[in-house]
Motif scaffolding. Structure first.
Motif, short mmCIF file in Angstrom:
data_model
loop_
_atom_site.label_atom_id
_atom_site.label_comp_id
_atom_site.label_asym_id
_atom_site.label_seq_id
_atom_site.Cartn_x
_atom_site.Cartn_y
_atom_site.Cartn_z
N GLN A 169 0.83 -1.20 0.00
CA GLN A 169 0.00 0.00 0.00
C GLN A 169 0.88 1.26 0.00
OE1 GLN A 169 -2.44 0.05 3.50
NE2 GLN A 169 -3.55 1.90 2.96
N LEU A 170 1.93 1.23 0.78
CA LEU A 170 2.82 2.38 0.91
C LEU A 170 3.56 2.65 -0.40
CD1 LEU A 170 4.14 4.55 2.67
CD2 LEU A 170 5.70 2.79 3.56
N ILE A 171 4.15 1.62 -0.99
CA ILE A 171 4.91 1.83 -2.24
C ILE A 171 3.98 2.19 -3.39
CG2 ILE A 171 4.95 -0.58 -3.02
CD1 ILE A 171 7.88 1.95 -3.20
N LYS A 172 2.77 1.64 -3.39
CA LYS A 172 1.80 2.00 -4.44
C LYS A 172 1.42 3.47 -4.34
CE LYS A 172 -2.68 0.75 -6.45
NZ LYS A 172 -3.88 -0.12 -6.34
N THR A 173 1.24 3.96 -3.12
CA THR A 173 0.91 5.37 -2.92
C THR A 173 2.07 6.25 -3.37
OG1 THR A 173 -0.49 4.76 -1.04
CG2 THR A 173 0.11 7.09 -1.26
N LEU A 174 3.29 5.86 -3.04
CA LEU A 174 4.47 6.60 -3.50
C LEU A 174 4.54 6.61 -5.03
CD1 LEU A 174 7.00 5.24 -0.88
CD2 LEU A 174 6.49 7.66 -1.21
N ASP A 175 4.24 5.47 -5.65
CA ASP A 175 4.21 5.40 -7.11
C ASP A 175 3.16 6.34 -7.69
OD1 ASP A 175 6.20 3.51 -7.12
OD2 ASP A 175 4.91 1.81 -7.63
N ASN A 176 1.98 6.38 -7.06
CA ASN A 176 0.91 7.25 -7.55
C ASN A 176 1.29 8.72 -7.45
OD1 ASN A 176 -0.74 5.08 -8.18
ND2 ASN A 176 -1.82 5.11 -6.21
N VAL A 177 1.95 9.09 -6.36
CA VAL A 177 2.42 10.47 -6.22
C VAL A 177 3.45 10.79 -7.29
CG1 VAL A 177 3.67 12.09 -4.72
CG2 VAL A 177 1.88 10.62 -3.76
N ARG A 178 4.37 9.86 -7.52
CA ARG A 178 5.41 10.08 -8.54
C ARG A 178 4.81 10.32 -9.91
NH1 ARG A 178 8.72 6.74 -10.30
NH2 ARG A 178 7.98 4.76 -9.42
N LYS A 179 3.76 9.57 -10.23
CA LYS A 179 3.10 9.77 -11.52
C LYS A 179 2.51 11.17 -11.62
CE LYS A 179 1.91 4.88 -12.12
NZ LYS A 179 0.81 3.89 -12.07
N LEU A 180 1.92 11.63 -10.54
CA LEU A 180 1.30 12.96 -10.56
C LEU A 180 2.33 14.07 -10.71
CD1 LEU A 180 -1.34 12.45 -7.72
CD2 LEU A 180 -1.83 12.78 -10.15
N ILE A 181 3.52 13.89 -10.14
CA ILE A 181 4.54 14.94 -10.24
C ILE A 181 5.53 14.67 -11.36
CG2 ILE A 181 4.30 15.52 -7.79
CD1 ILE A 181 6.91 14.05 -7.26
N LYS A 182 5.23 13.59 -12.15
CA LYS A 182 6.04 13.24 -13.31
C LYS A 182 7.51 12.98 -12.94
CE LYS A 182 3.09 15.59 -16.68
NZ LYS A 182 1.95 15.74 -15.77
N LEU A 183 7.68 12.21 -11.88
CA LEU A 183 9.02 11.87 -11.42
C LEU A 183 9.31 10.41 -11.77
CD1 LEU A 183 11.60 12.42 -9.73
CD2 LEU A 183 10.31 11.71 -7.71
N GLU A 184 10.34 10.20 -12.58
CA GLU A 184 10.76 8.85 -12.95
C GLU A 184 12.19 8.64 -12.52
OE1 GLU A 184 10.13 8.05 -17.05
OE2 GLU A 184 7.98 8.46 -16.99
N TYR A 185 12.48 7.44 -11.98
CA TYR A 185 13.85 7.13 -11.58
C TYR A 185 14.58 6.43 -12.73
CZ TYR A 185 12.13 8.30 -6.97
OH TYR A 185 11.58 8.95 -5.90
N ASN A 186 15.87 6.65 -12.79
CA ASN A 186 16.67 6.10 -13.89
C ASN A 186 16.76 4.58 -13.80
OD1 ASN A 186 17.08 8.77 -14.51
ND2 ASN A 186 19.11 8.87 -13.53
#
Length: 329
Positions: free
Chosen positions: A312-329
């Motif tokens: 649940q925690l990592i999925k929420t972090l993933d969802n936030v990253r999508k909203l702020i358009k943050l992708e890790y290399n």
């Protein structure tokens, strides 16, 4: 309060010997039935120095050598975020119980792979989110669960400190998971999920360093029952770093550095009550005691920091990253 069961000595290893590993090792020395057996760094000198300081039996210059040591019962992984998955899988393959520092991994796919491997090997695995086990946080959770002051209407939680940008530092290295979100934004998000559960909607915006890592992130969670959570992480300024729960009949405030051993203030019935929680350690002791007990009881999953909660925690972090358009290399 996390209680320690009757001791069978647990031999610990530590992989990755940075600042947080020093704090964990220091706390480990205070626990009955726990022994720091081995440490590992890519540098033999660093490993020797760390092992000598905390009285480890062995000091290795490779993670692989530590994982092959048959005397180790548990490993604490304190390497950079991007290495968590590989280090965890290495230890699980050798049948060693793993306590892996937060964030569990870089994204949901990696976390799923780690949990699946733990289940396949029937070996204990837990995300080391120490806040969950701290006495002050358990106290607040009990008040909220019992609805002592009614339902939560609003949560405000922030975590911020200023660091001059340094492209060579892990903290700012996007390929290692650097930036505010995974490093410190995880704590306000954890606070919301552990008290209000999954939000119905998430709004988020961020500021970005020139190298692509996020310098700050503002998040707004909305819930079906009307509750809201306003969350913030930033590397651009020092913030109060508090968690405040506005409830129907009172307000519960976890004071500064809410994620670490702290104090609690409750405002209710026109009164202010302050609660202190005596603590002689850094605070990592409590999750380590819980983990030791799980090993002694033959458990392969924590009943507090469950697999479902980590997902649940990592999925929420993933969802936030999508909203702020943050992708890790």
């Amino acid at each position: 309060m996390i209680k320690q069961s009757r001791p069978k000595t647990i031999n610990w290893g530590i992989i990755g010997l940075g600042n947080i590993a020093h704090k964990f090792a220091s706390d480990l020395l205070t626990i009955n039935g726990a022994n720091l057996y081995a440490v590992a760094s890519r540098s033999q000198t660093k490993s020797n120095d760390f092992g000598s300081k905390y009285k480890a039996n062995k000091a290795y210059n490779s993670y692989e050598a530590l994982a092959k040591d048959p005397n180790i019962d548990a490993v604490y992984i304190a390497t950079p975020h991007a290495l968590h998955k590989a280090n965890t899988l290495l230890c699980l393959e050798h049948g060693i119980a793993v306590l892996c520092e937060k964030p569990f991994a870089m994204h949901t796919g990696e976390v799923d792979e780690m949990i699946n491997k733990a289940k396949e090997k029937n070996v204990l695995l837990m995300e080391a989110l120490w806040t969950y086990f701290l006495p002050h946080y358990q106290f607040v959770l009990s008040k909220l669960k019992d609805k002592t002051y009614g339902e939560i209407l609003k949560l405000e939680a922030d975590f911020g400190f200023y660091r001059a940008f340094d492209d060579s530092s892990r903290l700012f290295n996007k390929s290692l998971g650097g930036g505010s979100l995974l490093d410190i934004g995880i704590y306000p998000i954890f606070t919301a999920l552990s008290t209000l559960n999954n939000p119905e909607t998430i709004e988020a915006n961020a500021t970005i360093f020139d190298n692509g890592a996020d310098s700050s992130c503002q998040m707004h969670f909305k819930y079906k029952n009307g509750a809201v959570a306003h969350l913030k992480s930033t590397l651009l300024e020092d913030t109060p770093t508090e968690a405040i729960f506005y409830c129907e009949r009172g307000t519960i405030k976890i004071n500064t550095r809410f994620h670490a051993p702290s104090t609690v203030t409750i405002f209710a019935d026109k009164k202010e009550e302050n609660f202190k929680f005596p603590n002689q350690v850094n605070g990592y002791k409590y999750e380590a005691i819980h983990f030791n007990n799980l090993i002694r009881e033959g458990k392969t999953e924590s009943d507090i920091m469950t697999f479902n909660f980590s997902k649940q925690l990592i999925k929420t972090l993933d969802n936030v990253r999508k909203l702020i358009k943050l992708e890790y290399n």
